[in-house]
Design a protein around this motif. Structure first.
Motif, PDB file in Angstrom:
ATOM      1  N   ARG A   4      21.414  -7.589   1.597  1.00 51.15           N
ATOM      2  CA  ARG A   4      21.133  -6.129   1.268  1.00 51.15           C
ATOM      3  C   ARG A   4      21.534  -5.501   0.050  1.00 51.15           C
ATOM      4  NH1 ARG A   4      23.267  -1.385   2.395  1.00 51.15           N
ATOM      5  NH2 ARG A   4      21.911   0.326   3.028  1.00 51.15           N
ATOM      6  N   ASN A   5      20.765  -4.733  -0.354  1.00 50.79           N
ATOM      7  CA  ASN A   5      21.222  -3.709  -1.309  1.00 50.79           C
ATOM      8  C   ASN A   5      20.637  -2.350  -0.982  1.00 50.79           C
ATOM      9  OD1 ASN A   5      18.751  -3.565  -2.363  1.00 50.79           O
ATOM     10  ND2 ASN A   5      19.277  -4.777  -4.232  1.00 50.79           N
ATOM     11  N   GLU A   6      20.888  -1.333  -1.693  1.00 50.80           N
ATOM     12  CA  GLU A   6      20.264   0.231  -1.414  1.00 50.80           C
ATOM     13  C   GLU A   6      18.661   0.178  -1.542  1.00 50.80           C
ATOM     14  OE1 GLU A   6      22.117   2.559  -4.180  1.00 50.80           O
ATOM     15  OE2 GLU A   6      23.871   2.571  -3.308  1.00 50.80           O
ATOM     16  N   ASP A   7      17.820  -0.847  -2.218  1.00 52.47           N
ATOM     17  CA  ASP A   7      16.560  -1.004  -2.567  1.00 52.47           C
ATOM     18  C   ASP A   7      15.821  -1.751  -1.239  1.00 52.47           C
ATOM     19  OD1 ASP A   7      16.831   0.710  -4.539  1.00 52.47           O
ATOM     20  OD2 ASP A   7      16.963  -1.129  -5.883  1.00 52.47           O
ATOM     21  N   THR A   8      16.561  -2.290  -0.189  1.00 44.97           N
ATOM     22  CA  THR A   8      16.021  -3.155   0.435  1.00 44.97           C
ATOM     23  C   THR A   8      15.200  -2.698   1.523  1.00 44.97           C
ATOM     24  OG1 THR A   8      18.004  -4.842   0.602  1.00 44.97           O
ATOM     25  CG2 THR A   8      16.469  -4.903   2.609  1.00 44.97           C
ATOM     26  N   PHE A   9      15.450  -1.603   2.309  1.00 39.59           N
ATOM     27  CA  PHE A   9      14.561  -0.924   3.152  1.00 39.59           C
ATOM     28  C   PHE A   9      13.910   0.325   2.504  1.00 39.59           C
ATOM     29  CE2 PHE A   9      17.779  -2.917   6.051  1.00 39.59           C
ATOM     30  CZ  PHE A   9      16.643  -3.969   6.381  1.00 39.59           C
ATOM     31  N   VAL A  10      12.533   0.393   2.488  1.00 45.31           N
ATOM     32  CA  VAL A  10      11.976   1.477   1.982  1.00 45.31           C
ATOM     33  C   VAL A  10      10.879   2.308   2.958  1.00 45.31           C
ATOM     34  CG1 VAL A  10      12.267   1.073  -0.338  1.00 45.31           C
ATOM     35  CG2 VAL A  10      10.276   0.400   0.888  1.00 45.31           C
ATOM     36  N   SER A  11      10.730   3.529   2.952  1.00 46.37           N
ATOM     37  CA  SER A  11       9.487   4.182   3.661  1.00 46.37           C
ATOM     38  C   SER A  11       8.227   3.729   3.188  1.00 46.37           C
ATOM     39  CB  SER A  11       9.665   5.645   3.904  1.00 46.37           C
ATOM     40  OG  SER A  11       9.653   6.159   2.599  1.00 46.37           O
ATOM     41  N   TRP A  12       7.075   3.836   3.674  1.00 43.31           N
ATOM     42  CA  TRP A  12       5.746   3.843   3.160  1.00 43.31           C
ATOM     43  C   TRP A  12       5.532   4.476   2.113  1.00 43.31           C
ATOM     44  CZ3 TRP A  12       2.615   0.531   1.956  1.00 43.31           C
ATOM     45  CH2 TRP A  12       1.241   0.797   1.560  1.00 43.31           C
ATOM     46  N   GLU A  13       6.110   5.562   1.864  1.00 45.68           N
ATOM     47  CA  GLU A  13       5.892   6.778   0.534  1.00 45.68           C
ATOM     48  C   GLU A  13       6.406   5.958  -0.474  1.00 45.68           C
ATOM     49  OE1 GLU A  13       4.200   9.736  -1.125  1.00 45.68           O
ATOM     50  OE2 GLU A  13       4.106   9.220   0.789  1.00 45.68           O
ATOM     51  N   THR A  14       7.497   5.184  -0.312  1.00 45.92           N
ATOM     52  CA  THR A  14       8.080   4.553  -1.488  1.00 45.92           C
ATOM     53  C   THR A  14       7.436   3.085  -1.648  1.00 45.92           C
ATOM     54  OG1 THR A  14      10.300   5.516  -1.317  1.00 45.92           O
ATOM     55  CG2 THR A  14      10.344   3.670  -2.473  1.00 45.92           C
ATOM     56  N   ALA A  15       7.103   2.338  -0.711  1.00 46.71           N
ATOM     57  CA  ALA A  15       6.538   1.193  -0.712  1.00 46.71           C
ATOM     58  C   ALA A  15       5.006   1.074  -1.463  1.00 46.71           C
ATOM     59  CB  ALA A  15       6.591   0.432   0.685  1.00 46.71           C
ATOM     60  N   LYS A  16       4.389   1.976  -1.057  1.00 47.20           N
ATOM     61  CA  LYS A  16       3.102   1.805  -1.788  1.00 47.20           C
ATOM     62  C   LYS A  16       3.049   1.990  -3.343  1.00 47.20           C
ATOM     63  CE  LYS A  16       1.971   6.933  -1.233  1.00 47.20           C
ATOM     64  NZ  LYS A  16       1.143   8.006  -0.425  1.00 47.20           N
ATOM     65  N   THR A  17       4.043   2.451  -3.823  1.00 48.17           N
ATOM     66  CA  THR A  17       4.139   2.929  -5.385  1.00 48.17           C
ATOM     67  C   THR A  17       5.024   1.491  -6.053  1.00 48.17           C
ATOM     68  OG1 THR A  17       5.816   4.258  -5.276  1.00 48.17           O
ATOM     69  CG2 THR A  17       3.591   5.330  -5.321  1.00 48.17           C
ATOM     70  N   PHE A  18       5.313   0.596  -5.068  1.00 49.99           N
ATOM     71  CA  PHE A  18       6.486  -0.343  -5.582  1.00 49.99           C
ATOM     72  C   PHE A  18       5.793  -1.414  -6.666  1.00 49.99           C
ATOM     73  CE2 PHE A  18       8.757  -4.421  -5.142  1.00 49.99           C
ATOM     74  CZ  PHE A  18       9.892  -4.158  -5.508  1.00 49.99           C
ATOM     75  N   CYS A  19       4.787  -2.189  -6.384  1.00 51.42           N
ATOM     76  CA  CYS A  19       4.087  -2.944  -6.860  1.00 51.42           C
ATOM     77  C   CYS A  19       3.725  -2.627  -8.530  1.00 51.42           C
ATOM     78  CB  CYS A  19       3.156  -3.672  -6.415  1.00 51.42           C
ATOM     79  SG  CYS A  19       3.325  -4.049  -4.748  1.00 51.42           S
ATOM     80  N   PRO A  20       4.138  -3.530  -9.392  1.00 49.01           N
ATOM     81  CA  PRO A  20       3.905  -3.392 -10.796  1.00 49.01           C
ATOM     82  C   PRO A  20       2.317  -3.877 -11.079  1.00 49.01           C
ATOM     83  CG  PRO A  20       4.918  -5.342 -10.307  1.00 49.01           C
ATOM     84  CD  PRO A  20       5.084  -4.841  -9.173  1.00 49.01           C
ATOM     85  N   THR A  21       1.664  -3.524 -12.114  1.00 50.16           N
ATOM     86  CA  THR A  21       0.458  -4.219 -12.473  1.00 50.16           C
ATOM     87  C   THR A  21       0.087  -5.491 -12.310  1.00 50.16           C
ATOM     88  OG1 THR A  21       0.377  -2.094 -13.936  1.00 50.16           O
ATOM     89  CG2 THR A  21      -1.304  -3.746 -14.308  1.00 50.16           C
ATOM     90  N   GLY A  22      -1.014  -5.863 -11.682  1.00 49.18           N
ATOM     91  CA  GLY A  22      -1.380  -7.256 -11.478  1.00 49.18           C
ATOM     92  C   GLY A  22      -0.764  -7.733  -9.971  1.00 49.18           C
ATOM     93  N   PHE A  23      -0.211  -7.132  -9.388  1.00 49.96           N
ATOM     94  CA  PHE A  23       0.565  -7.259  -7.962  1.00 49.96           C
ATOM     95  C   PHE A  23       0.038  -5.995  -7.080  1.00 49.96           C
ATOM     96  CE2 PHE A  23       2.908  -9.468 -10.707  1.00 49.96           C
ATOM     97  CZ  PHE A  23       3.394 -10.803 -10.007  1.00 49.96           C
ATOM     98  N   HIS A  24       0.100  -6.471  -5.823  1.00 50.13           N
ATOM     99  CA  HIS A  24      -0.435  -5.373  -4.930  1.00 50.13           C
ATOM    100  C   HIS A  24       0.132  -5.643  -3.365  1.00 50.13           C
ATOM    101  CE1 HIS A  24      -3.323  -8.439  -3.674  1.00 50.13           C
ATOM    102  NE2 HIS A  24      -3.455  -8.116  -2.460  1.00 50.13           N
ATOM    103  N   VAL A  25       0.518  -4.480  -2.673  1.00 52.81           N
ATOM    104  CA  VAL A  25       0.707  -4.630  -1.399  1.00 52.81           C
ATOM    105  C   VAL A  25      -0.388  -5.408  -0.529  1.00 52.81           C
ATOM    106  CG1 VAL A  25       1.798  -3.597   0.724  1.00 52.81           C
ATOM    107  CG2 VAL A  25       2.774  -2.829  -1.424  1.00 52.81           C
ATOM    108  N   PRO A  26      -0.020  -6.381   0.187  1.00 50.00           N
ATOM    109  CA  PRO A  26      -1.093  -6.898   1.102  1.00 50.00           C
ATOM    110  C   PRO A  26      -1.365  -6.374   2.184  1.00 50.00           C
ATOM    111  CG  PRO A  26       0.540  -8.746   0.587  1.00 50.00           C
ATOM    112  CD  PRO A  26       1.243  -7.176   0.206  1.00 50.00           C
ATOM    113  N   ASP A  27      -2.784  -6.285   2.665  1.00 51.44           N
ATOM    114  CA  ASP A  27      -3.281  -5.396   3.851  1.00 51.44           C
ATOM    115  C   ASP A  27      -2.884  -6.445   5.010  1.00 51.44           C
ATOM    116  OD1 ASP A  27      -5.301  -7.609   4.189  1.00 51.44           O
ATOM    117  OD2 ASP A  27      -6.871  -6.191   2.907  1.00 51.44           O
ATOM    118  N   SER A  28      -3.280  -6.026   6.183  1.00 54.84           N
ATOM    119  CA  SER A  28      -3.075  -6.597   7.438  1.00 54.84           C
ATOM    120  C   SER A  28      -3.829  -7.899   7.512  1.00 54.84           C
ATOM    121  CB  SER A  28      -3.155  -5.822   8.507  1.00 54.84           C
ATOM    122  OG  SER A  28      -4.399  -5.473   8.829  1.00 54.84           O
ATOM    123  N   THR A  29      -4.835  -7.862   7.091  1.00 49.63           N
ATOM    124  CA  THR A  29      -5.990  -9.001   7.200  1.00 49.63           C
ATOM    125  C   THR A  29      -5.106 -10.113   6.263  1.00 49.63           C
ATOM    126  OG1 THR A  29      -7.797  -7.756   7.410  1.00 49.63           O
ATOM    127  CG2 THR A  29      -8.054 -10.093   6.695  1.00 49.63           C
TER     128      THR A  29
END
Length: 923
Positions: free
Chosen positions: A809-834
């Motif tokens: 673990r480090n300080e960036d391990t756990f994030v809220s959804w507000e932080t998570a949704k902007t984490f991915c760089p261009t060309g990547f995305h957060v997968p959906d539940s499907t």
């Protein structure tokens, strides 16, 4: 007695002695002769007058266990009813049997008193007395039990004991059958005859008549016909079960009966074999026929007694054929043979059998004897020690053989006339001559014909020319040894010359009489093993054999060279070596010895070879490639700073895996794979930053691999100048923020975040409730009970949740959804539940955090309350699928070290912190 008041109910009935008989279970054993198998029974319920008032059909059970009191006994067949109401204690049991060769059945009735003790046997003696018992009860006033006792005693006196008390034990040995009744009902004939006789016997006995003279005569003649049939089946024919059973005690049953009916005196009266007695009853079909006392009956009967038998009609013509006799008779142009142990005349056509029976066996003693059969001359000859009668075929050869043997006296006469009388003095004894081409010798005062071996070599034997063990050679160079049997035996030349062949001289080669011989010892390692000399074939006469080069299991595959030809030792024999064994090290003269340099490797030109089992064989291609890299790049002094090399021949990577050890390097096993499209060739050329970290640029992207053993696993990737922890699963690349080395105790955080001491800087408001629900979901509940001496009783314990920690673990391990949704760089995305729920999308089937790219939540719990712990890794990842304005779906994955324990979609508060992480998948 019963109840008479109409308002009362009958609950039981009792006989005059106060014994209850209703309600009752009716049961019993059906114990007829073993060859009779019942198909069922019929229970006929009776009143006090033995009149029928109803019935019930019951099946029979094989190997039935019937209880008498508390004792259970097994019978061949048995029956048992359900509990039934009875008007009287008496039941008529009808045992039903199929009739062989007919669609009809045979029925045998017998009374049963349910109040009487015992197993209630149903047997033939009881069935024969049934009608008699009925008459005694109904017409003469007997009680049923007394009538049964009287009737069966009368019957047994006649059919069971008048002549013999013949009993037959059943297969369980716990009851017996009287065979007598079966004889008197002629069971040996057929089922139809047996059933007819049974009904006649029963009807006659109902009137009190048992066996009159006519019935006894009828039975005696039938029994004698049966014995005739048994006798005729004795010639190699196996008796059927019924015949074997009925013949078992025939002597003790029939003989007394025949004596009474026929006026003979045979029972227990033997005398000399061949003694005769005759039937003296003009009403018998056998009147005037004779019985003969004739040895053993064992040729066709199990009894094996000395026995009387009927003289056959053929014996009336040809004479008696007694059991111990061997006789031949001629009748109507045919030969009849009375063979030993047969007691019967049979037509015989085999000439050898007839000659042997008349004159004796043709053997070495009878060799040369002539005998006649049907005016044909036969000669006893013994070629190769196998004696047989030879028929005169009219040839000169047969005449010569007859002359040779039959005129031995004439031969002595002619030789005496030519050479003088054969006497036992030293001048004549053992003298050898040739008379008209026949070699002869004076032996024991008589000239006798001898063979060429005895003529030229001499006689073998302790008192003759040569003693046992002597060796000699014939004029045509045949070597002989005198055996203890008094016979000459051929031996190989080395044996004659005294060459030793035993342990220690295996594969010794000698040259005798222009031939090579080799000593073959079956067990060379055995101390006292004796071998044999074998003539070497032309193919076997090769230099290493003649030079006696060592060739055994220890030198298997050893090569030797003679005149530019290589020879190979294999399984104790030398032969020309196959080309595949003549490798370059062999041609260079390099030695490969099992005891000296096994496993040694050499390089000849550009190829590598290894010493294996006494010969140089090419090193396996997958090993040779390692030697080539080692030769080219040197030993591995250190992994750090080295690189990976690509081999086009194997389409694979090679490098150092530890000091001084090169190896093939491959990607982790599927589904943990390398970057999509990254062929091994593209992975080569990087650098090891340390012993476990390999860095390389592939198609403009920087990758860091985790190296363990001989496996590479993607660890990090650079995207747009930012380094992420990378993880390939299947064909998908997942990135995660770089992790740290820290360990975080979630269970401790939960304990601190109580209502009174809640610190919003450490967690979101939704953390406590979410954590409690999560812990309840993933922690198994286990209980166990064991004895505690302190309390003096069993104590039950329930396992609680164990320690919950976050790894890497480090300080960036756990994030809220507000932080998570902007984490991915261009060309990547957060997968959906499907995407997450697809079976081949993302899983972490390992507990090695160097291979994973997440920070797993380690949840340990007591395996059971009495000791032992277990550990699971869980990962909670945000999905891009929203449930509502306050709730986002998360993907939860769990692994135990052996198998998945969770793969599901759960609801997460959008402000949840800590607990949930974010990974991005490449588009």
């Amino acid at each position: 007695m019963g109840c008479t008041d109409v308002d009362e109910k009958v609950v039981g009935r009792y006989d005059e002695n106060g014994v209850s008989f209703s309600p009752a279970v009716v049961k019993g054993a059906v114990e007829y002769i073993p060859t009779m198998k019942p198909s069922g029974v019929r229970l006929v319920f009776l009143n006090d007058k033995l009149d029928s008032i109803g019935y019930e059909e019951l099946p029979v059970q094989e190997k039935a266990v019937i209880f008498y009191g508390y004792m259970g006994t097994t019978f061949r067949y048995g029956f048992q009813s359900e509990e039934v109401e009875l008007e009287s204690p008496y039941v008529k049991v009808v045992s039903i049997f199929p009739m062989e060769g007919s669609d009809e059945t045979m029925e045998f009735s017998q009374y049963l008193n349910v109040t009487s003790d015992g197993y209630h046997y149903q047997y033939l003696l009881g069935a024969l007395s049934f009608s008699r018992v009925t008459k005694l009860v109904k017409e003469e006033g007997y009680k049923l039990d007394d009538a049964v006792t009287l009737a069966e005693a009368e019957l047994e006196a006649v059919v069971g004991k008048a002549y013999a008390n013949s009993l037959y034990k059943n297969q369980f040995g716990n009851s017996s059958y009287h065979l007598g009744p079966y004889f008197y009902c002629r069971y040996f004939e057929s089922d139809s005859t047996f059933y007819s006789d049974f009904k006649d016997f029963q009807k006659r006995y109902e009137k009190g008549v048992l066996l009159d003279s006519a019935a006894k005569l009828h039975l005696a003649d039938g029994a004698l016909r049966f014995e005739e049939r048994i006798s005729e089946s004795s010639a190699g024919n196996k008796l059927n079960t019924r015949d074997s059973l009925m013949d078992l005690y025939s002597y003790s049953i029939y003989m007394p009966l025949w004596d009474e009916v026929y006026g003979t005196q045979m029972f227990n009266n033997g005398g000399a074999f061949g003694t005769l007695d005759s039937v003296k009853n003009k009403n018998s079909e056998y009147n005037g026929r004779a019985f003969v006392y004739d040895g053993q009956k064992s040729s066709y009967s199990a009894s094996g007694w000395n026995m009387w038998r009927l003289v056959s009609s053929m014996e009336d013509t040809l004479g008696l054929c007694l059991n111990d006799s061997v006789l031949v008779r001629r009748h109507n142009g045919e030969y009849y043979l009375c063979a030993k142990n047969s007691s019967s005349w049979k037509v015989e056509t085999n000439k050898d059998t007839l000659l042997t029976s008349i004159y004796g066996a043709c053997d070495a003693i009878m060799k040369g004897w002539t005998r006649y059969l049907d005016d044909t001359l036969y000669l006893c000859v013994c070629p190769d020690g196998k004696c047989q009668w030879k028929q005169d075929d009219g040839s000169e050869t047969f005449s010569d053989e007859v002359q040779k043997y039959a005129n031995s006296t004439y031969l002595n006469f002619l030789a005496s006339m030519e050479f003088g009388a054969c006497t036992k003095d030293s001048l004549m004894n053992n003298r050898k001559e040739i008379l008209d081409g026949q070699m002869i010798r004076c032996v024991g005062g008589k000239w006798k014909a001898i063979d060429s071996l005895e003529y030229y070599v001499g006689r073998c034997g302790n008192v003759y020319d040569y003693v046992i063990g002597d060796k000699t050679v014939t004029p045509d160079s045949v070597y002989l040894e005198c055996l203890s049997t008094g016979k000459w035996d051929t031996i190989p030349a080395p044996d004659y010359y005294g060459d030793s062949c035993k342990s220690g001289s295996h594969h010794r080669v000698v040259f005798r009489d222009n031939h090579y011989y080799i000593c073959e010892v079956q067990c060379p390692a055995c101390i006292y093993s004796i071998g044999t000399w074998e003539l070497l074939t032309e193919e076997g006469t090769i230099p290493p054999v003649l030079n006696m080069d060592q060739c055994d299991t220890k030198t298997n595959n050893r090569l030797v060279e003679y005149d530019s030809v290589f020879y190979r030792c294999l399984d104790g024999d030398w032969s020309v070596a196959p080309d595949s064994f003549i490798t370059p090290p062999v041609l260079k003269g390099l030695v490969c010895n099992l005891d000296e340099n096994l496993g040694e490797e050499v390089k000849v030109d550009t190829s590598y070879y290894v010493c294996d089992s006494n010969y140089w064989k090419p090193l396996a291609a997958e090993i040779s490639i390692l030697r080539k890299y080692e030769d080219k790049y040197g030993k591995c002094d250190s992994i750090t700073g080295s690189t990976l090399y690509y081999s086009e021949d194997f389409d694979a990577l090679y490098g150092c895996v530890e000091t001084n050890l090169w190896s093939k390097i491959s990607y982790s096993e599927s589904p943990l794979e390398a970057p999509a499209g990254a062929a091994p060739k593209k992975i080569a050329g990087g650098v090891y930053e340390n012993d476990s970290t390999y860095k390389v640029t592939v198609d403009g992207t920087d990758y860091v691999f985790y190296h363990q053993g001989t496996k590479l696993t993607v660890s990090k990737v650079d995207v747009a100048g930012t380094t992420y922890d990378a993880y390939f699963y299947g064909s998908n690349l997942f990135i995660h923020s770089q992790r740290g080395p820290g360990i975080y105790y979630l269970n401790a955080l939960r304990a601190e975040q109580s209502t009174e001491n809640f610190d919003e800087s450490l967690s979101s408001a939704s953390f406590v409730d979410f954590y409690d629900a999560w812990a309840a979901r993933v922690t198994p509940t286990n209980t166990c009970t064991y004895f505690r001496e302190l309390y003096g009783e069993n104590q039950t314990y329930t396992a609680g949740p164990g320690m919950v920690t976050v790894l890497s673990r480090n300080e960036d391990t756990f994030v809220s959804w507000e932080t998570a949704k902007t984490f991915c760089p261009t060309g990547f995305h957060v997968p959906d539940s499907t995407e997450f729920t697809a079976s081949d999308f993302l899983a972490y089937p390992t507990m090695n955090t160097m291979v994973r790219n997440d920070s797993p939540i380690s949840e340990s719990y007591q395996k059971n309350a009495c000791g032992g712990t277990y550990k699971h890794y869980y990962t909670l990842l945000w999905t891009s699928t929203e449930k509502d304005e306050n709730t986002q779906y998360c993907y939860e994955y769990g692994y135990s070290g052996q198998a998945e324990v969770a793969r599901r979609i759960v609801e997460c508060p959008k402000d949840l912190f800590p607990m949930a992480q974010v990974v991005c998948v490449k588009d």
